[in-house]
Design an enzyme around this catalytic site. Structure first.
Site, PDB file in Angstrom:
ATOM      1  N   PRO A  82       0.818  -1.205   0.000  1.00 39.57           N
ATOM      2  CA  PRO A  82       0.000   0.000   0.000  1.00 39.57           C
ATOM      3  C   PRO A  82       0.856   1.260   0.000  1.00 39.57           C
ATOM      4  O   PRO A  82       1.837   1.359   0.727  1.00 39.57           O
ATOM      5  CB  PRO A  82      -0.789  -0.112   1.305  1.00 39.57           C
ATOM      6  N   GLU A  83       0.439   2.196  -0.825  1.00 36.94           N
ATOM      7  CA  GLU A  83       1.098   3.490  -0.889  1.00 36.94           C
ATOM      8  C   GLU A  83       0.083   4.544  -0.422  1.00 36.94           C
ATOM      9  O   GLU A  83      -0.972   4.175   0.079  1.00 36.94           O
ATOM     10  CB  GLU A  83       1.586   3.754  -2.324  1.00 36.94           C
ATOM     11  N   HIS A 130      -3.116 -15.296   9.569  1.00 41.87           N
ATOM     12  CA  HIS A 130      -2.193 -14.160   9.772  1.00 41.87           C
ATOM     13  C   HIS A 130      -2.869 -12.941  10.378  1.00 41.87           C
ATOM     14  O   HIS A 130      -2.458 -11.816  10.130  1.00 41.87           O
ATOM     15  CB  HIS A 130      -1.504 -13.773   8.462  1.00 41.87           C
ATOM     16  N   ARG A 189       3.181 -11.313   5.551  1.00 43.89           N
ATOM     17  CA  ARG A 189       4.643 -11.225   5.522  1.00 43.89           C
ATOM     18  C   ARG A 189       5.243 -10.638   6.794  1.00 43.89           C
ATOM     19  O   ARG A 189       6.463 -10.603   6.930  1.00 43.89           O
ATOM     20  CB  ARG A 189       5.078 -10.428   4.287  1.00 43.89           C
TER      21      ARG A 189
END
Length: 278
Positions: free
Chosen positions: A2-3, A93, A112
């Site tokens: 995400p930006e 997760h 991650r």
DNA sequence: CGATCTACCTGATGGC
DNA sequence: TGCCATCAGGTAGATC
């Protein structure tokens, strides 16, 4: 992943569904997500507090609490913030769960585990989150004037692509939007920041604001792996507007003449049209 | 100062 | 089908 546009979309969701809510309980699964402090610090810092606002600086989500502390959430590559009814089945997760007083839960999901959640004292941000304290101007939250951009460009001798990716210069631009901005500005990613004409500087300024604003309106970009989704699991649509990112080998949609080329800069895949970007 | 490389993790994808 | 290599939206830190 995400930006700025994706984080801004999450921020807006939090503004509607988390601000004003009291956090009645907290679960921390994987400790790596809270590595900046500790499981105990996050649980103790959040429990019983009320979320006062949902802010964003660059890719950092910042939620002030009525305790005077703030929650910082960074999604890094694969983080998601989701809202769900209490007791709903959690995806794999799910590392942090906040139980809200309206019967919903906020989940921080992150395969991650590069992302993080921390509760910190904003008066001490320079010590607790040094990178946040050193963040550059945010084009949407702060605005960046043409004069400010010129100063940033001319103050260093740097390729445009790595400079746009540097969060200490301008905050929020990542690999997708750096490529799309440089395409919109018709500038090659390896052009040097202090060697641009005034016209090129202006084009870059316009492009930064235009691309980010359009991407925010579209709810960000969701690629094939669907790693980026908003609070409700919905993807964005800006991927359909990408002109160069992920279009290696395709005809340039802007000029219709060049072929999109992929190179590597700052260890990141970089896409541009050698014909219309100079 | 700036560019390059490594590392942190997991999952998806493509080649064989 | 299975196995292996490669790649991914981010960032920090070491090195040259």
């Amino acid at each position: 992943m995400p930006e700025l546009p994706e984080v801004e979309t999450v921020r807006r969701g939090l503004e509607r569904f988390a601000v004003g809510r009291r956090i009645d309980g907290v679960e921390v699964g994987r400790e790596r997500t809270v590595r900046r402090t500790s499981r105990e610090a996050v649980i103790h810092g959040l429990s019983g507090t009320t979320i006062l606002a949902a802010n964003r600086r660059g890719k950092y989500l910042l939620l002030p609490l009525d305790s005077g502390d703030e929650v910082m959430i960074h999604l890094r590559m694969s983080g998601q913030v989701l809202v769900a009814a209490a007791g709903a089945e959690r995806p794999p997760h799910t590392h942090v769960v906040m139980h809200l007083d309206d019967g919903n839960e906020l989940w921080f999901v992150d395969p991650r585990t590069f992302g993080e959640v921390v509760v910190f004292d904003p008066d001490n941000v320079g010590v607790e989150i040094p990178d946040l304290a050193r963040l550059g101007l945010d084009p949407i939250a702060d605005g960046v004037t043409l004069a400010q951009l010129r100063r940033l460009l001319r103050a260093r001798h740097r390729q445009l692509k790595p400079m746009l990716l540097d969060q200490h210069v301008i905050a929020g631009i990542g690999n997708i939007y750096a490529d799309e901005i440089l395409h919109e500005a018709r500038l090659r990613p390896d052009r040097m920041s202090d060697e641009l004409s005034t016209v090129s500087e202006r084009r870059l300024h316009v492009a930064i604001h235009r691309i980010l604003a359009e991407a925010v309106v579209a709810g960000g970009s969701t690629l094939r792996d669907a790693q980026y989704v908003d609070l409700f699991g919905e993807g964005g649509s800006y991927q359909n507007a990408h002109q160069v990112y992920g279009r290696t080998g395709e005809r340039c949609r802007t000029c219709g003449i060049g072929w999109i080329r992929r190179t590597v800069s700052a260890q990141r895949s970089t896409h541009y049209c050698p014909h219309c970007q100079r």
